[in-house]
Design an enzyme around this catalytic site. Sequence first.
Site: not given
Lengths: 436, 436, 436, 436
Positions: C100, C103
């Site tokens: 992601h 992240d």
Amino acid sequence: MAFFTDISKIEYEGPTSKNPLAFRHYNADEIVEGRSMRDQLRFSVCYWHTFRGTGADPFGAGTLQRPWDDGTESVENAINRVRVAFEFIEKLGAPFYCFHDRDVAPEGATLAESHKNLDAVADALAEEQQRTGIDLLWGTANLFSHPRYLHGAATSCNADVFAYAASQVKKAMEVTHRLGGENYVFWGGREGYMNLYNTDMKRELDHLAAFMHMAVEHAKSIGFTGQFLFEPKPKEPTKHQYDFDAAACLNFLRQYDLLDHVKLNIETNHATLAGHTMAHELIYASIQGGLGSIDANTGDLLLGWDTDQFPTDIYLTTQCMLAILDQGGLAPGGVNFDAKVRRESFEPIDLFHAHIGGMDAFAHGLKIAAAIRADGVLSDFVKNRYRSFDEGIGAKIEAGSVTFADLESYMLEAGEVHPNESGRQEMLENLVNMYL
Amino acid sequence: MAFFTDISKIEYEGPTSKNPLAFRHYNADEIVEGRSMRDQLRFSVCYWHTFRGTGADPFGAGTLQRPWDDGTESVENAINRVRVAFEFIEKLGAPFYCFHDRDVAPEGATLAESHKNLDAVADALAEEQQRTGIDLLWGTANLFSHPRYLHGAATSCNADVFAYAASQVKKAMEVTHRLGGENYVFWGGREGYMNLYNTDMKRELDHLAAFMHMAVEHAKSIGFTGQFLFEPKPKEPTKHQYDFDAAACLNFLRQYDLLDHVKLNIETNHATLAGHTMAHELIYASIQGGLGSIDANTGDLLLGWDTDQFPTDIYLTTQCMLAILDQGGLAPGGVNFDAKVRRESFEPIDLFHAHIGGMDAFAHGLKIAAAIRADGVLSDFVKNRYRSFDEGIGAKIEAGSVTFADLESYMLEAGEVHPNESGRQEMLENLVNMYL
Amino acid sequence: MAFFTDISKIEYEGPTSKNPLAFRHYNADEIVEGRSMRDQLRFSVCYWHTFRGTGADPFGAGTLQRPWDDGTESVENAINRVRVAFEFIEKLGAPFYCFHDRDVAPEGATLAESHKNLDAVADALAEEQQRTGIDLLWGTANLFSHPRYLHGAATSCNADVFAYAASQVKKAMEVTHRLGGENYVFWGGREGYMNLYNTDMKRELDHLAAFMHMAVEHAKSIGFTGQFLFEPKPKEPTKHQYDFDAAACLNFLRQYDLLDHVKLNIETNHATLAGHTMAHELIYASIQGGLGSIDANTGDLLLGWDTDQFPTDIYLTTQCMLAILDQGGLAPGGVNFDAKVRRESFEPIDLFHAHIGGMDAFAHGLKIAAAIRADGVLSDFVKNRYRSFDEGIGAKIEAGSVTFADLESYMLEAGEVHPNESGRQEMLENLVNMYL
Amino acid sequence: MAFFTDISKIEYEGPTSKNPLAFRHYNADEIVEGRSMRDQLRFSVCYWHTFRGTGADPFGAGTLQRPWDDGTESVENAINRVRVAFEFIEKLGAPFYCFHDRDVAPEGATLAESHKNLDAVADALAEEQQRTGIDLLWGTANLFSHPRYLHGAATSCNADVFAYAASQVKKAMEVTHRLGGENYVFWGGREGYMNLYNTDMKRELDHLAAFMHMAVEHAKSIGFTGQFLFEPKPKEPTKHQYDFDAAACLNFLRQYDLLDHVKLNIETNHATLAGHTMAHELIYASIQGGLGSIDANTGDLLLGWDTDQFPTDIYLTTQCMLAILDQGGLAPGGVNFDAKVRRESFEPIDLFHAHIGGMDAFAHGLKIAAAIRADGVLSDFVKNRYRSFDEGIGAKIEAGSVTFADLESYMLEAGEVHPNESGRQEMLENLVNMYL
Ligand SMILES: [Co+2]
Ligand SMILES: [Co+2]
Ligand SMILES: [Co+2]
Ligand SMILES: [Co+2]
Ligand SMILES: [Co+2]
Ligand SMILES: [Co+2]
Ligand SMILES: [Co+2]
Ligand SMILES: [Co+2]
């Protein structure tokens, strides 16, 4: 100094009011079944969700706007929060509150410092209780948030963790005592297991019982005579909590000879996660003398976690109040809103909407339950339904004066049973609708 | 005269066999942990599903082809069915069977006639037991199929129904005794409620306890020394059964002082319907001295009813056998296949496939569990994990020689706990895979 | 500079190895059904759980020890984490990873800054991909953690939030493209509702479709030819996600004419939360041409939330691989471990145990599935079972050459159907056990 | 000749009536939102539960007392039952009924005989419709009770079974047409699978679609212009039904190009078994133009099977009526009570209690929903909540006139989104309580 400056004390305006910031049913001084609504319902606001909730969830950060909170873990911030909390509870008109130790006061670098922090905040709580007349329904200790409790507290495999938890409960109980708390609650937290491969269930349960016995002894030693309460919850955070439901809790209390000292604090959302209705858990505990208090919330039966929503369903509150009135009330327990506003309801005003709705739903339920009881429509039906045990063979069965052999003789002669009667479930469900 | 003429006795052919009508793991005489597999597993075939199941479900009529059955409710047909049953069990090689009274013999027009029918069939059962050496694991009474039991049996609101149920259990227990049954089982049937509005839970539970005490007394009076077993099930047929799970059953037995007389018969599908793993229920009951026997089946965790499928999952059987070996075996209980072939598996041969698969899955699980125990890989991990309770403050906690005040002193000095250690759940799950 | 200095590259040691840090089944170069295990399985490590997980849960703070992480939200820390991540993946031997946006790189004070941060970290990711040969299976954007997304992203009632989400996906897609990502995933995040009283479902779904169409257009405009994937999940964080299950996703894609552009990324734990087996979702998507990739994990069927556990059940992995082999593989998709170590498995080494177990379980499942397919035992059974549609009236039905009237004539003459045959479910379940 | 001689026509007595055999809310001629309650609600009594239910369950025999029924499968008994049914429906005051073919008329020894039986009973149905003015809401065919359908009907692996089912549907549709039925329903029955190992899902779904296309063609050929309805149900009797929920049904209808011909018949208990609220399924279907009719019942969310209880919860009925009024009504569909009295409610009078309660609950819900709509309290809130899409960037998004690049430019300039607003879930839940 006030924080909720736009909000006046919430008033009762009666059932036809459309004012969202007024009560339509909760009228504190109104007498229902011989007591004021205040005394029948004994509403309590919980500190953790209402003043420490952030709106964080497993997928995102906190959202709740709490402008009075400076975001620090300081004692000053904690004390300031106490002022806000009591303003809120006072304006709401709830007579009680509840707390966890670590929710009211910050964890310190050492146990000693944590104790000191808690004492400092307790001073402010005492002041506010004195100022407002709001009382403490119960206190408890948070034995699950800190990483030291990752394997449990009283059931941790690490003996030091047991000792730490004991120290924390000792202090929380002492502060509860000092603040006139009427009960002390054990909620499992992480008292359960994640996996059976690494777990010695017997040893863990023995430890949990030892812990409770020490708590009972400590209460005696300090003169705390409040009621101990054990709160069932089946799962979450652990895969399986030892305090799964009322049956598991009562079995544990019986097994370890704690039943004289501990009753249950039953929560709706925990009941349903365990596969029971709230009404089941209340009645089941009550008929065993074990219903002490309730955590008034609701779950979403299509979701598998503890959503802790505010209760607004009149059927639910009616059923709760039927069970509570049936046992003559909850005192010294009460109706505690262990409930949180949704993450999306992030404005302070939502706290008022949520609690007003919950209080009104329970007040409405109280009035409905009282009306049903006054008419005797359910109790008469039930009494009549079991009438065959009031005389003849049924009375003998209840008296314990017949054996299997006696009953067989009786039935060999009779050949077949007297006809059964319809359970009339649909009629009874309709009947309850007549009282809404 | 034989019915399964195409089927010879099922033989053990070893793990590499691809013969679907042979055992790959169950080798009755093979010694595992000091006992033969026969004695470790004590397999039992249930009469109701296997010889009385029809394949009917709530949406359709029976489908199962049972060519030996003439479809009548005659005693002759019942006795003929006994011959078939014993041929099946003998060819399968299971050492035990179980029955409900109304499954082996037809209900008569009166209680007296029902008793007579049962006696007649019991003669045939006794003959077949004698002929084959197959023993009776347990008997029980069907207190739920007949409309008279629609409101329950021992918990019916109709006292006559209590009396009828008592008569039926008395007889079933006597027949069980005559046939050398090693246990007698109470399964709730309809002992629960459909709706709380029409239910007096307290009175119903009192009646249930009275019923069990009468049963215990009757056993004494006839010299039946078999083990009483109580089988938990959370729901179905009623909305809520009183024998919800092991915790509810044990709480009931403790409350009514029945714990010395009654253990539990735990069923996988009932465990999972109650929100527990089978392993949980087994260990939970076992550590309280209450694990008596098991109903070996499996449910479908995505379905909400009691599918009673044959167990084939090696993880499940391994976990069962770990718990059973940990308590030193199940005798006088056993591993009873309370399981039914699917409605779509309607040929007689499917009964063989089903039982062979279940027996092999349990035999495989037994070997895996024994290997894990022999290596000590799980028990060593667990023992080490709790080692802090073997000495120092932990040992004092277990000895009951410390108070909350002592523990607080200890921890105020320590300031923080000794570091926790990883629970290693993933490693342990991998480890079990090494033994498959 | 290495972080996991005590860990060497994980090696294949064969089924009899008891070394917990070795593969017993995953042998990357071993050929199964004409491809290497590496190419059949296309294992991927997820960045979020494995490198950004903290062990926090709704009841407690993070526990996971990640000594390389300085706890800041700096780009430096993020880049350092990239080095650790690639060392881990390299030692593990997984050929892919996923991420992601938020992240891998910290959210900045503005969108522009967030973009810049992501670019900086992408440089490090590109370097490490280059250095190690590890490829990007897919990228995605985190549209749920930040409070701005509390009402959803593409389905937010706030148009600005739609715009922000669009900007974030645009950038995430561009970075995915730059890093050679083979797919781009949409996971719902908060694309659902908490309550229907405040929701315009039609408008929200229209917006979601508009969003995806814009994404498809943007991919064209930048030359990104990777596969779009939509990941079903029924609930959590919202009460009801629009991408509930494969059926809801495919219905949405059909309704809004997106089926040519988007396939599904199916996750086990999401399948079971929606009431389906993983096998169901895989086959259901596959036969509609919509199975693109899988998130390989497992849930706990007795828990109602997304536990995202590592998969170790051989039945599960066998069923997955049967479905995947049946459609000729997953490429350009793969087997991504969207799984996290338990909060109690807090040491770095637990990351190895977890991934090794998951990879081995899938490799074992691949071998079992291939063996079953090689013998044709299931496919032959199925083919034979439907043989009545291969000729005669069945073939005509499939050819569309008969009407209800024709079929009625046929059946009026026949009177009753040709007999059915047993479904043999128990035999087939036993049969699968033969291949374990 | 009358059967319910003690029961007069059920009258409307207004909200304060405590007469259990009167309506408190259903007042057929009262106008709500411009139509009579009769036309808004279009109540229908189902033949199968109400006149063919026996009270049997998987654990016991039938209990329901139906003194008019001679227990035979004769056409005479069937016709007599028709007279009773119409007396009941007439006294109740419901304007519609529904039937399955095999519920109204007995299955014959051959298909031809079954057809003949159905024709004979249809004569009686026609007479009674004529006599009473009660109309047929819909007809359907029972394709699940007979053992021939054990593997499904249109999805059976046996082509003959497909043909038999086609013949049966052809006839049921013709009878429905003859009786002026306004809809024809497909309910899955056993159109699903018990186990994936023996199932060819693709082939089965293809067959199901072929079946429906033939039905559409046949309707054209006979001039039947009623609405086709497909009824979702997730599981039971099969492990997994193909018509799992509205999404699965709509996806199927889209995939096989049937959406122009078929809408959905949504049932509460099926919605919740699939993990959705009834409101979700209604709105979801409605916004896709697919909501045709409803099966008005309720399940028990703590039980995992289709309990088909009568609906009495005012929240449920309010939500149903909100969705139905929002789409301008259900016609030609209606509100059919696919609900059965409990096995314990075995007296004929219980049929009245049950239907009166359901009708009143829906009538009450209709009045509440209309009041909420009249005040616009929910719709205004929703409209305002999405107002950012009514102009500016939101309007451009809805118009399809912006790309990801445009939105990124917009947001790079803005930096962050306009603030979100509270979703006010608690306030809205309270608000609905104001209208009860
Ligand atoms: Co609580
Ligand atoms: Co809770
Ligand atoms: Co059983
Ligand atoms: Co069972
Ligand atoms: Co995922
Ligand atoms: Co997940
Ligand atoms: Co229906
Ligand atoms: Co239904």
